[in-house]
Design an enzyme around this catalytic site. Structure first.
Site, mmCIF file in Angstrom:
data_model
loop_
_atom_site.group_PDB
_atom_site.id
_atom_site.type_symbol
_atom_site.label_atom_id
_atom_site.label_comp_id
_atom_site.label_asym_id
_atom_site.label_seq_id
_atom_site.Cartn_x
_atom_site.Cartn_y
_atom_site.Cartn_z
ATOM 1 N N ASP A 1 -22.869 -32.014 1.557
ATOM 2 C CA ASP A 1 -22.722 -32.362 0.143
ATOM 3 C C ASP A 1 -23.882 -33.210 -0.366
ATOM 4 O O ASP A 1 -24.141 -33.247 -1.569
ATOM 5 C CB ASP A 1 -21.407 -33.129 -0.074
ATOM 6 N N ALA B 1 -4.495 -13.563 12.901
ATOM 7 C CA ALA B 1 -5.736 -13.199 12.218
ATOM 8 C C ALA B 1 -6.532 -14.491 12.067
ATOM 9 O O ALA B 1 -7.542 -14.694 12.755
ATOM 10 C CB ALA B 1 -5.448 -12.560 10.873
ATOM 11 N N TYR C 1 0.834 -1.200 0.000
ATOM 12 C CA TYR C 1 0.000 0.000 0.000
ATOM 13 C C TYR C 1 0.876 1.260 0.000
ATOM 14 O O TYR C 1 2.094 1.196 0.019
ATOM 15 C CB TYR C 1 -0.979 -0.052 1.175
HETATM 16 P P1 ADP Z 1 -20.054 -33.948 3.810
HETATM 17 O O1 ADP Z 1 -18.936 -33.096 3.271
HETATM 18 O O2 ADP Z 1 -21.389 -33.486 3.360
HETATM 19 O O3 ADP Z 1 -19.964 -34.148 5.272
HETATM 20 P P2 ADP Z 1 -18.687 -36.463 3.137
HETATM 21 O O4 ADP Z 1 -18.638 -37.064 1.784
HETATM 22 O O5 ADP Z 1 -17.432 -35.881 3.677
HETATM 23 O O6 ADP Z 1 -19.886 -35.403 3.116
HETATM 24 O O7 ADP Z 1 -19.163 -37.544 4.182
HETATM 25 C C1 ADP Z 1 -20.212 -38.410 3.955
HETATM 26 C C2 ADP Z 1 -20.045 -39.614 4.890
HETATM 27 O O8 ADP Z 1 -21.245 -40.386 4.849
HETATM 28 C C3 ADP Z 1 -18.920 -40.558 4.474
HETATM 29 O O9 ADP Z 1 -18.056 -40.764 5.584
HETATM 30 C C4 ADP Z 1 -19.630 -41.874 4.088
HETATM 31 O O10 ADP Z 1 -18.887 -43.012 4.452
HETATM 32 C C5 ADP Z 1 -20.906 -41.773 4.911
HETATM 33 N N1 ADP Z 1 -22.036 -42.531 4.368
HETATM 34 C C6 ADP Z 1 -22.488 -42.533 3.093
HETATM 35 N N2 ADP Z 1 -23.576 -43.335 2.969
HETATM 36 C C7 ADP Z 1 -23.827 -43.836 4.206
HETATM 37 C C8 ADP Z 1 -24.819 -44.694 4.744
HETATM 38 N N3 ADP Z 1 -25.774 -45.202 3.984
HETATM 39 N N4 ADP Z 1 -24.780 -44.990 6.076
HETATM 40 C C9 ADP Z 1 -23.818 -44.464 6.867
HETATM 41 N N5 ADP Z 1 -22.857 -43.633 6.403
HETATM 42 C C10 ADP Z 1 -22.848 -43.321 5.097
#
Ligand code: ADP
Ligand code: SF4
Length: 685
Positions: A637, A320, A175
């Site tokens: 997700d 920070a 800056y």
């Molecule tokens: P997010 O970022 O939304 O938390 P992730 O992909 O990091 O999603 O985590 C999803 C988790 O869900 C994974 O650890 C996966 O093993 C678990 N998972 C997916 N399907 C099933 C299910 N039917 N029963 C239990 N756990 C599941």
């Protein structure tokens, strides 16, 4: 719990000229994306830091005059007395918890686009404007310099009137005062150019002016970029930087030491730097001044902090990002709860908020930026409103955060995870080169959950619809994540592409599940964040030949938002990646990728034995759709694939809002003041 005596040194008061910090925890100035348009949000954010025990809490950059305008980015202003009144809100909020309030007076010189104010931009020498082409910046004459000093002095007086205790002269981050210091940006031949004594003249005058303006009411701090990392040709810590401290070392009441060149150097991500990465720079300054020194370094370990003080590197613990990830870091150490610190992971999502002109957000701390808007507090959450028991399916970031926050509210929670470990996507992503700190997202939450007796965790428990029904939960929360697509759908591809049967296609999920990768691989990136670049790095380090094709103009192009872009290009090019830019997917034969130049439309082909598609993800939402309508909710997700920060936020928000009256959940908005008095229709004011 009593404080560990080993950490007592961190809680010693430190004098800064006429004022005294109650401890060594110093929240250095950082952007919030809120600025003068969101004064209530800004004040509430800083108040949380003070409440969390930071002995000094500073504002973000505060423009001293309309010639310092970075529209559309958010910044504070001290242009007139209305601004003084607005900023008094922040200093008062900080003082409520006994902390000192610091303010960073700012003029960006050739960084300022002045698109909002339409003022002519000023700099020590005439150059092109940094961010706005084809605008140029006018060289300041001696009268301009006198005027600039007056603006700065007036702003310092207003800062004092607004109740601040520490007033900054800001010669960091490229800056204006730093532009005078650097031989790369100062081409003047008058008394403000040439020798370092001349180039440092303005900084000397600003320190004197500020001291004169605030008398002994406030401390005067200088934030200095001690090295712009351009070697001998630039302002370096071995040359001009050291000399500047020799010349001015005793003039201000304290030094806040930063790095210049680019913001990515100073707030370097964990992918490219370790905790305490600026130590050698702070140490140079400390050895040349008797005044207190502060410096950042993504400090989250109290033992490392003690080391900084005991080894004489600095007098404070500058932070920070760690103060964003855990505003209560000091208070946790003070209460012997250091095992509960929510450690910054160095992902720089907070930087991306600012670079997008959006309010601050943080991967680790979902409450950051929501203190006023949603009345969220990082350490307190309203108690449960019912005895409902809740089943959370999936223990990635979203499921873990939901289970933790619901557990903190007092709900009985069951967390079921298909895998043998908690963490979901983090288990793989934290294994990529440089991303090991990301596992802290899992570690903090799994540790906190392990301390609770109302949250039960079941591993190796892949649930189907029948199993979910057997639980007979009052609420089912589906957090089953996402998977990478195999059909090419991405930012530049709104419909799936044709892919020949039997083509050697992989996605990141295949790489993570251990599929063998041949010696040569072609990566197509239409995701643009870290994944394709980090996988390329891993494969290059393992000796693969990696070709990288993307519709963008660079590798991992969105990483410009996290200030990692230049580091990624440098690293991958030095590892020998072969790149083809501006190419959009057309079709995939079994050994051939056809792409089209996004400008000329000309098609070209690349032969491959293995093509890794990193384009976009689709939700793992089969379980959700198998359940009876209205039976479950989705988060993270599984609802919509996005960043880890968004997954954490999604889980946290669900937990905060569960069972609450929806009418009470509308976030507050900051509104512009209607200035009706004195304004006549059709009259130009
Ligand atoms: P997010 O970022 O939304 O938390 P992730 O992909 O990091 O999603 O985590 C999803 C988790 O869900 C994974 O650890 C996966 O093993 C678990 N998972 C997916 N399907 C099933 C299910 N039917 N029963 C239990 N756990 C599941
Ligand atoms: Fe740290 Fe990432 Fe949060 Fe920024 S967003 S404070 S880097 S955890």
């Amino acid at each position: 719990m009593p404080r560990n005596p080993r950490y007592d040194i961190l809680f010693e008061p430190v004098s800064i000229g006429p004022v005294t910090a109650p401890n060594r925890f110093y929240q250095t100035p950082h952007a919030t994306g809120m600025g003068n348009m969101k004064p209530n949000s800004s004040a509430a954010l800083r108040a949380i830091k003070a409440e969390g025990g930071w002995g000094v809490v500073c504002t973000e950059y505060c423009s001293i005059h309309p010639t310092a305008d970075e529209t559309p980015y958010a910044y504070l202003t001290l242009w007139d007395d209305d601004d003084t009144e607005q900023l008094a809100l922040t200093s008062a909020a900080i003082h409520e918890y006994g902390s000192l309030a610091g303010i960073e007076l700012w003029h960006g010189g050739f960084h300022c686009n002045n698109r909002g104010t339409r003022e002519v931009a000023l700099a020590p020498s005439a150059v092109s404007a940094e961010f706005v082409y084809p605008a140029q910046v006018r060289e300041m004459d001696l009268e301009d310099i006198r005027t600039f000093r007056r603006w700065h002095r007036d702003a310092a007086v207003r800062a004092m009137q607004a109740g601040f205790d520490i007033v900054y002269v800001y010669a960091g981050h490229d800056y204006l005062p730093f532009q005078f210091l650097s031989p790369l940006t100062n081409r003047r031949s008058d008394k403000y150019g040439g020798s370092i004594e001349n180039r440092a003249r303005l900084l000397r005058e600003l320190i004197e002016d500020t001291r004169e303006a605030v008398g002994d009411r406030c401390a005067v701090a200088v934030r200095l970029a001690i090295d712009e990392l351009h070697g001998d040709s630039g302002f370096s810590s071995a040359g001009d930087g050291r000399r500047t401290i020799e010349l001015l070392g005793e003039m201000p009441d304290m030094w806040d030491i930063a790095l210049g060149g680019s913001l990515g150097n100073d707030s370097c991500s964990s992918r490219f730097s370790a905790e305490g990465y600026q130590e050698k720079y702070a140490a140079i300054v400390k050895s040349h001044t008797s005044k207190p020194v502060v410096n950042v370094g993504r400090f989250t370990s109290p033992d490392t902090m003690v080391g900084q003080i005991k080894r004489g590197v600095q007098d404070f613990i500058g932070a920070a990002r760690p103060s964003i990830a855990d505003p209560f870091l000091p208070s946790k150490i003070d209460q012997g709860l250091e095992d509960q610190i929510r450690e910054c992971i160095g992902c720089n999502i907070c930087r991306s908020a600012n670079n997008e002109g959006a309010p601050l957000r943080c991967t680790q701390n979902p409450t950051m930026g929501e203190e006023w808007r949603r009345n969220w507090h990082p350490e307190f959450i309203p108690p449960a409103v019912s005895r409902d028991n809740i089943l959370v399916v999936g223990a990635g970031p979203a499921g873990l955060e939901a289970a933790l926050a619901l557990g903190r509210r007092g709900y009985p929670v069951t967390l079921a995870e298909a895998g043998s470990e908690l963490g979901g996507r983090l288990l793989f992503e934290a294994g990529l080169p440089g991303l090991q700190n990301w596992i802290r997202v899992r570690d903090y939450r799994s540790y906190m959950i392990s301390q609770m007796d109302n949250v039960e965790v079941y591993l190796n428990s892949e649930l189907d619809a029948d199993a979910v029904a057997e639980f007979d939960a009052d609420q089912v929360l589906i957090a089953t994540g996402s998977r990478w697509r195999r059909d090419g759908l991405g930012h530049n591809q709104r419909r799936p592409v044709e892919i020949a049967a039997g083509a050697g296609i992989l996605t990141p999920d295949d790489v993570f599940s251990g599929t063998e990768i041949p010696a040569e691989i072609l990566i197509y990136d239409d995701d643009h964040y870290f994944m394709a670049g980090a996988l390329a790095e891993r494969l290059l380090l393992a000796g693969h030949r990696v070709r990288y094709v993307t519709p963008a103009e660079s590798i991992s192009s969105w990483s410009v938002m996290t200030n990692e872009h230049e580091f990624i290009q440098r690293r991958l090019l030095s590892l020998g990646i072969e790149t083809t830019f501006a190419q959009k997917l057309v079709s995939i034969e079994h050994d051939r990728l056809t792409t089209r130049c996004i400008y000329s439309g000309k098609e070209s082909e690349q032969v491959f034995s293995c093509l890794l598609l990193v384009t976009s993800r689709e939700p793992n939402d089969q379980l959700y759709h198998q359940l009876l309508p209205g039976r479950a909710r989705r988060i993270g997700d599984c609802l919509v694939p996005s960043s880890i920060a968004d997954a954490i936020y999604s889980g946290h928000r669900f937990a905060r809002e569960y069972g609450e009256d929806p009418r009470q959940l509308t976030p507050r908005r900051e509104r512009a003041l209607l200035q009706s008095s004195g304004m006549q229709p059709g009259r130009i004011e």
